[in-house]
Design an enzyme around this catalytic site. Structure first.
Site, short mmCIF file in Angstrom:
data_model
loop_
_atom_site.label_atom_id
_atom_site.label_comp_id
_atom_site.label_asym_id
_atom_site.label_seq_id
_atom_site.Cartn_x
_atom_site.Cartn_y
_atom_site.Cartn_z
CG ASN A 266 -9.25 40.20 2.51
OD1 ASN A 266 -8.86 40.69 1.40
ND2 ASN A 266 -8.86 38.89 2.96
CG ASP B 291 -6.39 40.18 -0.17
OD1 ASP B 291 -5.47 40.97 0.55
OD2 ASP B 291 -6.65 38.86 0.18
CG HIS B 292 -10.80 39.88 -4.09
ND1 HIS B 292 -9.73 39.18 -4.65
CD2 HIS B 292 -11.11 39.22 -2.83
CE1 HIS B 292 -9.90 38.00 -4.13
NE2 HIS B 292 -10.54 37.88 -2.99
CG HIS C 110 -3.60 36.19 1.25
ND1 HIS C 110 -4.37 35.16 1.02
CD2 HIS C 110 -2.31 35.74 1.74
CE1 HIS C 110 -3.47 34.12 0.84
NE2 HIS C 110 -2.36 34.42 1.31
NE ARG D 278 -2.86 33.30 -3.28
CZ ARG D 278 -3.72 32.44 -2.91
NH1 ARG D 278 -4.82 32.81 -2.26
NH2 ARG D 278 -3.56 31.23 -2.97
NE ARG E 144 -3.27 33.84 -7.08
CZ ARG E 144 -3.84 32.49 -6.56
NH1 ARG E 144 -5.08 32.52 -6.37
NH2 ARG E 144 -2.88 31.63 -6.45
CG HIS E 145 -4.76 39.24 -4.31
ND1 HIS E 145 -4.08 39.36 -2.89
CD2 HIS E 145 -5.69 38.27 -4.07
CE1 HIS E 145 -4.40 38.12 -2.32
NE2 HIS E 145 -5.35 37.49 -2.89
CD GLU F 113 -6.24 36.68 5.41
OE1 GLU F 113 -6.09 36.27 4.07
OE2 GLU F 113 -7.12 36.66 5.65
CB THR G 258 -11.27 17.37 4.06
OG1 THR G 258 -11.48 17.38 5.40
CG2 THR G 258 -10.80 16.29 3.27
CD GLU H 288 -10.29 34.69 9.90
OE1 GLU H 288 -9.25 35.35 10.46
OE2 GLU H 288 -10.51 34.95 8.76
CG HIS I 205 -13.10 32.03 2.77
ND1 HIS I 205 -13.89 31.51 1.91
CD2 HIS I 205 -11.84 32.19 2.40
CE1 HIS I 205 -12.94 31.61 0.65
NE2 HIS I 205 -11.77 31.93 1.06
CG HIS J 281 -15.16 37.57 -3.20
ND1 HIS J 281 -14.46 38.28 -4.49
CD2 HIS J 281 -16.33 37.01 -3.74
CE1 HIS J 281 -15.14 37.60 -5.52
NE2 HIS J 281 -16.18 37.31 -5.06
N1 PXP Z 1 -10.24 35.22 6.43
C1 PXP Z 1 -9.27 34.62 5.59
C2 PXP Z 1 -7.97 33.68 6.66
C3 PXP Z 1 -9.00 34.47 4.35
O1 PXP Z 1 -8.03 33.88 3.84
C4 PXP Z 1 -10.12 35.31 3.48
C5 PXP Z 1 -9.99 35.41 2.16
O2 PXP Z 1 -8.61 35.96 1.77
C6 PXP Z 1 -10.96 35.92 4.37
C7 PXP Z 1 -10.92 35.84 5.78
C8 PXP Z 1 -12.30 36.93 3.73
O3 PXP Z 1 -12.82 36.06 2.80
P1 PXP Z 1 -13.80 36.78 1.75
O4 PXP Z 1 -12.74 37.39 0.93
O5 PXP Z 1 -14.62 35.58 1.27
O6 PXP Z 1 -14.69 37.55 2.61
#
Ligand code: PXP
Length: 247
Positions: A10, A12-13, A46, A48, A52-53, A73, A104, A154, A197, A220
């Site tokens: 991923n 995104d960051h 992702h 959003r 934001r990214h 995503e 939750t 997932e 995640h 991340h």
């Molecule tokens: N899977 C999904 C569905 C997510 O939304 C994310 C975060 O965007 C990730 C995996 C990856 O999570 P992380 O960035 O914490 O590794």
């Protein structure tokens, strides 16, 4: 059944850092290409609602330039559906963006929104996208994902990872047990099982060892670790740990 465990990276960051300065760099597409070279089996991004990214232009370039599959995503909104149908990525993963869409444990609340989600994902699947639903490791959510016709679930590993870093090891182990049971349950329904995640070098092994899990999506930690090791080395080490756990 165990097979190769795919790693979706991923990116995104990388875009988070770029956007913090409103500059043109660092470029998430460049990171995606490096990740490909380092052994990523797919790239996850992702888009959003608040951008934001990742931005729309990033998705356009990723869809056009990647040689590995793109996992897009997105929230279950009309806007995102239209974007996905325009680019037809290899995969889409439906994620919650608003508090009221979450269970939750943090995944998508499928069980209470089955009808709408079934209609929402049908055109995506018809367009050839592999549809995944990001959910908590919860029987009711898995059954609902199966009923609406998702190909993949997932499982959300965030709580497991949080417990690990908070030093709450008995809660962590209970959560891991739940993930293990629910991976097996989802697989028994014919769903492909992914997980992600919050995964890190310290937490990835036990999840990678679940034989039913076919793909991990990790971002991340890898992007953070790239500051110290470089992106290729950061990914290569994750790949090594996944393969070791699988073996
Ligand atoms: N899977 C999904 C569905 C997510 O939304 C994310 C975060 O965007 C990730 C995996 C990856 O999570 P992380 O960035 O914490 O590794």
């Amino acid at each position: 059944m165990s097979g190769k465990l795919r790693l979706g990276v991923n990116i995104d960051h990388v875009a988070t850092v770029r956007n913090a300065r409103g500059s043109a760099y660092p470029d998430p597409v460049r990171a995606a290409k490096l990740a490909e070279a380092a052994g990523a089996d797919g790239i996850t991004a992702h888009l959003r609602e608040d951008r934001r990214h990742i931005g729309d232009g990033d998705i356009e370039r990723l869809a056009a330039e990647l040689t590995v599959p793109l996992n897009f995503e997105m929230a279950a909104t009309d806007e995102m559906q239209a974007i996905a149908l325009r680019h037809k990525p290899h995969a889409v993963c439906i994620v919650p963006e608003k508090r009221e869409e979450r269970t939750t444990e943090g995944g998508l609340e499928v069980a209470k929104d089955e009808n709408r989600l079934a209609h929402f994902i049908a055109p995506l699947a018809d367009a050839g996208c592999r549809v995944s639903i990001f959910i908590a490791a919860d029987r009711a959510q898995i059954e609902a994902a199966h009923r609406i016709g998702a190909a993949v679930v997932e499982l959300h590993t965030g709580a497991y990872c949080d417990f690990h870093y908070e030093g709450k090891f008995s809660e962590r182990d209970a959560e891991l047990e739940r993930l293990r049971d629910m991976a097996a349950f989802a697989h028994s329904l014919g769903l492909e099982v992914h997980a992600g995640h919050g995964l890190t070098y310290e937490t990835v092994g036990p999840v990678a060892a679940f034989p039913e899990v076919r793909e991990l999506n990790i971002g991340h930690f890898l992007i953070g670790e790239a500051i110290f090791l470089g992106l290729e080395a950061s990914i290569a080490e994750m790949r090594r740990l996944m393969d070791e756990a699988r073996a």
